[in-house]
Scaffold this motif. Structure first.
Motif, PDB file in Angstrom:
ATOM      1  N   PRO A 312       0.835  -1.212   0.000  1.00  0.00           N
ATOM      2  CA  PRO A 312       0.000   0.000   0.000  1.00  0.00           C
ATOM      3  C   PRO A 312       0.865   1.256   0.000  1.00  0.00           C
ATOM      4  CG  PRO A 312      -0.782  -1.572   1.637  1.00  0.00           C
ATOM      5  CD  PRO A 312       0.547  -2.074   1.151  1.00  0.00           C
ATOM      6  N   GLY A 313       0.370   2.269  -0.703  1.00  0.00           N
ATOM      7  CA  GLY A 313       1.066   3.546  -0.701  1.00  0.00           C
ATOM      8  C   GLY A 313       0.678   4.361   0.516  1.00  0.00           C
ATOM      9  N   ASP A 314       0.859   5.665   0.415  1.00  0.00           N
ATOM     10  CA  ASP A 314       0.494   6.538   1.519  1.00  0.00           C
ATOM     11  C   ASP A 314      -1.019   6.703   1.598  1.00  0.00           C
ATOM     12  OD1 ASP A 314       3.156   6.994   2.170  1.00  0.00           O
ATOM     13  OD2 ASP A 314       3.330   8.632   0.708  1.00  0.00           O
ATOM     14  N   PRO A 315      -1.548   6.911   2.808  1.00  0.00           N
ATOM     15  CA  PRO A 315      -2.996   7.123   2.948  1.00  0.00           C
ATOM     16  C   PRO A 315      -3.432   8.332   2.132  1.00  0.00           C
ATOM     17  CG  PRO A 315      -1.961   6.803   5.096  1.00  0.00           C
ATOM     18  CD  PRO A 315      -0.852   6.971   4.102  1.00  0.00           C
ATOM     19  N   PRO A 316      -4.599   8.248   1.483  1.00  0.00           N
ATOM     20  CA  PRO A 316      -5.082   9.398   0.725  1.00  0.00           C
ATOM     21  C   PRO A 316      -5.498  10.531   1.654  1.00  0.00           C
ATOM     22  CG  PRO A 316      -6.755   7.697   0.811  1.00  0.00           C
ATOM     23  CD  PRO A 316      -5.514   7.113   1.420  1.00  0.00           C
ATOM     24  N   GLU A 317      -5.574  11.720   1.113  1.00  0.00           N
ATOM     25  CA  GLU A 317      -6.008  12.868   1.900  1.00  0.00           C
ATOM     26  C   GLU A 317      -7.422  12.619   2.423  1.00  0.00           C
ATOM     27  OE1 GLU A 317      -6.695  17.690   1.332  1.00  0.00           O
ATOM     28  OE2 GLU A 317      -5.741  16.498  -0.240  1.00  0.00           O
ATOM     29  N   GLY A 318      -7.635  12.866   3.702  1.00  0.00           N
ATOM     30  CA  GLY A 318      -8.956  12.652   4.296  1.00  0.00           C
ATOM     31  C   GLY A 318      -9.146  11.261   4.846  1.00  0.00           C
ATOM     32  N   ALA A 319      -8.100  10.417   4.823  1.00  0.00           N
ATOM     33  CA  ALA A 319      -8.241   9.042   5.298  1.00  0.00           C
ATOM     34  C   ALA A 319      -8.538   8.992   6.791  1.00  0.00           C
ATOM     35  CB  ALA A 319      -6.981   8.243   4.993  1.00  0.00           C
ATOM     36  N   ALA A 320      -8.143  10.030   7.530  1.00  0.00           N
ATOM     37  CA  ALA A 320      -8.355  10.017   8.988  1.00  0.00           C
ATOM     38  C   ALA A 320      -9.824   9.923   9.348  1.00  0.00           C
ATOM     39  CB  ALA A 320      -7.737  11.271   9.604  1.00  0.00           C
ATOM     40  N   LYS A 321     -10.701  10.444   8.502  1.00  0.00           N
ATOM     41  CA  LYS A 321     -12.141  10.368   8.776  1.00  0.00           C
ATOM     42  C   LYS A 321     -12.878   9.644   7.657  1.00  0.00           C
ATOM     43  CE  LYS A 321     -12.950  14.970   6.800  1.00  0.00           C
ATOM     44  NZ  LYS A 321     -13.588  16.299   7.015  1.00  0.00           N
ATOM     45  N   ALA A 322     -12.160   8.771   6.975  1.00  0.00           N
ATOM     46  CA  ALA A 322     -12.721   8.155   5.775  1.00  0.00           C
ATOM     47  C   ALA A 322     -13.876   7.227   6.071  1.00  0.00           C
ATOM     48  CB  ALA A 322     -11.628   7.391   5.014  1.00  0.00           C
ATOM     49  N   GLN A 323     -13.876   6.601   7.250  1.00  0.00           N
ATOM     50  CA  GLN A 323     -14.878   5.578   7.507  1.00  0.00           C
ATOM     51  C   GLN A 323     -16.137   6.122   8.197  1.00  0.00           C
ATOM     52  OE1 GLN A 323     -13.032   2.293   9.540  1.00  0.00           O
ATOM     53  NE2 GLN A 323     -11.364   2.174   8.097  1.00  0.00           N
ATOM     54  N   ARG A 324     -16.273   7.417   8.244  1.00  0.00           N
ATOM     55  CA  ARG A 324     -17.479   7.967   8.850  1.00  0.00           C
ATOM     56  C   ARG A 324     -18.693   7.527   8.041  1.00  0.00           C
ATOM     57  NH1 ARG A 324     -19.667  11.363   5.529  1.00  0.00           N
ATOM     58  NH2 ARG A 324     -18.426  12.584   4.047  1.00  0.00           N
ATOM     59  N   PRO A 325     -19.837   7.293   8.694  1.00  0.00           N
ATOM     60  CA  PRO A 325     -21.050   6.973   7.941  1.00  0.00           C
ATOM     61  C   PRO A 325     -21.432   8.151   7.052  1.00  0.00           C
ATOM     62  CG  PRO A 325     -21.309   6.473  10.275  1.00  0.00           C
ATOM     63  CD  PRO A 325     -20.031   7.260  10.138  1.00  0.00           C
ATOM     64  N   PRO A 326     -22.061   7.903   5.932  1.00  0.00           N
ATOM     65  CA  PRO A 326     -22.486   9.011   5.068  1.00  0.00           C
ATOM     66  C   PRO A 326     -23.434   9.948   5.821  1.00  0.00           C
ATOM     67  CG  PRO A 326     -22.707   6.897   3.942  1.00  0.00           C
ATOM     68  CD  PRO A 326     -22.413   6.589   5.377  1.00  0.00           C
ATOM     69  N   GLU A 327     -23.377  11.222   5.483  1.00  0.00           N
ATOM     70  CA  GLU A 327     -24.310  12.184   6.067  1.00  0.00           C
ATOM     71  C   GLU A 327     -25.731  11.822   5.663  1.00  0.00           C
ATOM     72  OE1 GLU A 327     -23.601  14.464   8.152  1.00  0.00           O
ATOM     73  OE2 GLU A 327     -21.401  14.328   8.046  1.00  0.00           O
ATOM     74  N   PRO A 328     -26.729  12.124   6.534  1.00  0.00           N
ATOM     75  CA  PRO A 328     -28.124  11.777   6.199  1.00  0.00           C
ATOM     76  C   PRO A 328     -28.562  12.308   4.841  1.00  0.00           C
ATOM     77  CG  PRO A 328     -27.959  12.454   8.492  1.00  0.00           C
ATOM     78  CD  PRO A 328     -26.612  12.706   7.880  1.00  0.00           C
ATOM     79  N   GLU A 329     -28.147  13.525   4.495  1.00  0.00           N
ATOM     80  CA  GLU A 329     -28.546  14.093   3.210  1.00  0.00           C
ATOM     81  C   GLU A 329     -27.954  13.295   2.042  1.00  0.00           C
ATOM     82  OE1 GLU A 329     -27.119  15.702   5.644  1.00  0.00           O
ATOM     83  OE2 GLU A 329     -28.670  17.071   6.411  1.00  0.00           O
ATOM     84  N   GLU A 330     -26.699  12.864   2.228  1.00  0.00           N
ATOM     85  CA  GLU A 330     -26.042  12.075   1.182  1.00  0.00           C
ATOM     86  C   GLU A 330     -26.728  10.735   0.998  1.00  0.00           C
ATOM     87  OE1 GLU A 330     -21.495  10.574   0.082  1.00  0.00           O
ATOM     88  OE2 GLU A 330     -21.976  11.268   2.114  1.00  0.00           O
ATOM     89  N   LEU A 331     -27.063  10.084   2.102  1.00  0.00           N
ATOM     90  CA  LEU A 331     -27.730   8.786   2.038  1.00  0.00           C
ATOM     91  C   LEU A 331     -29.137   8.934   1.461  1.00  0.00           C
ATOM     92  CD1 LEU A 331     -26.930   5.904   2.724  1.00  0.00           C
ATOM     93  CD2 LEU A 331     -28.006   6.193   4.956  1.00  0.00           C
ATOM     94  N   LEU A 332     -29.824  10.032   1.806  1.00  0.00           N
ATOM     95  CA  LEU A 332     -31.163  10.275   1.262  1.00  0.00           C
ATOM     96  C   LEU A 332     -31.101  10.456  -0.247  1.00  0.00           C
ATOM     97  CD1 LEU A 332     -34.177  10.798   1.630  1.00  0.00           C
ATOM     98  CD2 LEU A 332     -33.615  13.219   2.053  1.00  0.00           C
ATOM     99  N   ASP A 333     -30.096  11.170  -0.718  1.00  0.00           N
ATOM    100  CA  ASP A 333     -29.945  11.396  -2.153  1.00  0.00           C
ATOM    101  C   ASP A 333     -29.756  10.071  -2.890  1.00  0.00           C
ATOM    102  OD1 ASP A 333     -29.460  13.122  -4.537  1.00  0.00           O
ATOM    103  OD2 ASP A 333     -27.455  12.263  -4.388  1.00  0.00           O
ATOM    104  N   VAL A 334     -28.888   9.212  -2.352  1.00  0.00           N
ATOM    105  CA  VAL A 334     -28.654   7.908  -2.973  1.00  0.00           C
ATOM    106  C   VAL A 334     -29.924   7.058  -2.922  1.00  0.00           C
ATOM    107  CG1 VAL A 334     -27.300   5.778  -2.849  1.00  0.00           C
ATOM    108  CG2 VAL A 334     -26.197   7.967  -2.433  1.00  0.00           C
ATOM    109  N   SER A 335     -30.645   7.122  -1.805  1.00  0.00           N
ATOM    110  CA  SER A 335     -31.853   6.315  -1.633  1.00  0.00           C
ATOM    111  C   SER A 335     -32.934   6.719  -2.622  1.00  0.00           C
ATOM    112  CB  SER A 335     -32.379   6.450  -0.198  1.00  0.00           C
ATOM    113  OG  SER A 335     -31.415   6.041   0.742  1.00  0.00           O
ATOM    114  N   LEU A 336     -33.149   8.035  -2.785  1.00  0.00           N
ATOM    115  CA  LEU A 336     -34.173   8.510  -3.725  1.00  0.00           C
ATOM    116  C   LEU A 336     -33.799   8.152  -5.155  1.00  0.00           C
ATOM    117  CD1 LEU A 336     -34.985  12.012  -2.195  1.00  0.00           C
ATOM    118  CD2 LEU A 336     -36.395   9.940  -2.114  1.00  0.00           C
TER     119      LEU A 336
END
Length: 391
Positions: A312-336
């Motif tokens: 593996p190479g270096d962690p990508p930018e933002g990897a420190a919080k990469a596994q956060r659950p999607p925001e409700p608005e983001e999940l709603l958009d995908v669901s609709l």
């Protein structure tokens, strides 16, 4: 001393390492492979999948399909015929990877009419872990990514049973030892998947070089039928799995959730946020990958490509919080978006013309006529009285 027997290349995986791509290219180029002296056995694109389910039936007891029994024998017979006519053979399925020593020995014994060469495609763990998790989710599993990824660093038995399954498939030294432990190391070939961005043609060229194929002339732009989901898309499918709670059959789930929703729609969405390890998990992933590389080098296996691609190479930018659950608005958009697609599919099916009715038998036609014509009704009643007297 070099053997003069035709070779049989047995591609054992691992999953999510370009296996589907190579299989699709081989299936769509069977004639060209034959011209180059290589047989890709099977009468359908999934023939080799069914054959592996058949030969390893003890590992897949819940897989019920009437076309599976006898599939392995058919593939072996076609392979033997090709070898006896002087051709090489290529067999491939990633479900072979977790075989036990006894299962591997049975397969190798059945194929011993040829000079067997084991082929293993492998990928760096930082890419492999997210890819395997989302594939597990598409197959009905419910563990969250953070929970799954954390369990991979534990000792067996792990807190998430699916993490044990992951290492059954992805522990490269063990997989290679199981399949190639009784073969000369030069007959065990490791093909590292090129780093992201290198292009599928690099993997194809490595594969073609191993089998002695001409590097050009093959149709390699086959449609990728197994694209990965993004974080929000995978989380939506995972929550659907939780909500369904095994209320649908495996066949219905595969048809509706995996294929219609996940693979044909969600995986094709633009702008998907990738699934990545947290920054701290890159350390142990890199350490484990380094152990893999050292084991491969020590065993003396033939490497086609660069083992550095497994690190593996270096962690990508933002990897420190990469596994956060999607925001409700983001999940709603995908669901609709997903709901709209399923509605479109339902409307399209409802608008299909009804299939023609099978012609009624002569008894049904006579009954229908008697309902419209009094004379026919008298005949019908007379027949009924006569029939009742004979009983």
């Amino acid at each position: 001393m070099t053997s003069t027997r035709p070779r049989l290349y047995l591609h054992i995986g691992t999953p999510k390492t370009g296996t589907t791509y190579l299989q699709d290219v081989c299936w769509h180029n069977r004639e060209l492979l034959a011209e180059d002296g290589v047989r890709y056995p099977g009468t359908a694109a999934d023939s080799q999948f069914r054959a592996v389910i058949d030969v390893m039936s003890g590992r897949f007891p819940d897989w019920h399909d009437r076309v599976v029994p006898g599939s392995w024998a058919a593939i072996v017979a076609e392979s033997r015929e090709a070898v006896e006519s002087g051709r090489s053979v290529f067999l491939s399925h990633e479900l072979l990877a977790p075989a036990s020593p006894d299962e591997a020995r049975r397969v190798l014994d059945d194929l011993s009419f040829a000079e067997i060469h084991i082929v293993c495609t492998a990928r760096n763990l930082a890419s492999q872990i997210p890819s395997v998790w989302q594939e597990d989710v598409k197959n009905g599993h419910r563990f969250g990514f953070r929970e799954f990824a954390a369990a991979l660093a534990e000792d067996r038995p792990r807190s998430v049973w699916l993490a044990d399954v992951f290492w059954d498939f992805q522990d490269l030294p063990t997989v290679l030892r199981t399949w190639g432990g009784h073969l000369p190391p030069e007959q065990v070939h490791v093909l590292p998947v090129p780093a992201r961005g290198a292009g599928d043609d690099v993997l194809w060229r490595r594969f073609a070089d191993l089998l002695g194929l001409r590097p050009t002339g093959y149709r390699t732009d086959v449609r990728r039928g197994n694209r990965s989901l993004g974080m929000a898309e995978a989380e939506l499918v995972r929550r659907i799995n939780v909500a369904l709670a095994d209320r649908v059959t495996r066949r219905d789930y595969q048809d509706v959730v995996k294929f219609r929703l996940a693979q044909r729609h969600l995986a094709e969405r633009a702008g998907k946020a990738p699934i990545v390890l947290e920054a701290g998990q890159y350390t142990w992933a890199r350490q484990r990958a380094q152990e893999f590389v050292e084991a491969i080098e020590k065993a003396g296996y033939h490497v086609v490509g660069d083992l550095a691609d497994l690190l593996p190479g270096d962690p990508p930018e933002g990897a420190a919080k990469a596994q956060r659950p999607p925001e409700p608005e983001e999940l709603l958009d995908v669901s609709l978006d997903a709901l709209g697609t399923l509605v479109d599919q339902l409307v399209a099916e409802l608008e299909k013309p009804a299939p023609p009715q099978a012609p009624a038998g002569w008894k049904h036609r006579l009954v229908a006529l008697s309902e419209r014509h009094e004379a026919m009704m008298r005949v019908r009643k007379g027949y009924s009285r006569l029939a009742s007297r004979r009983r």
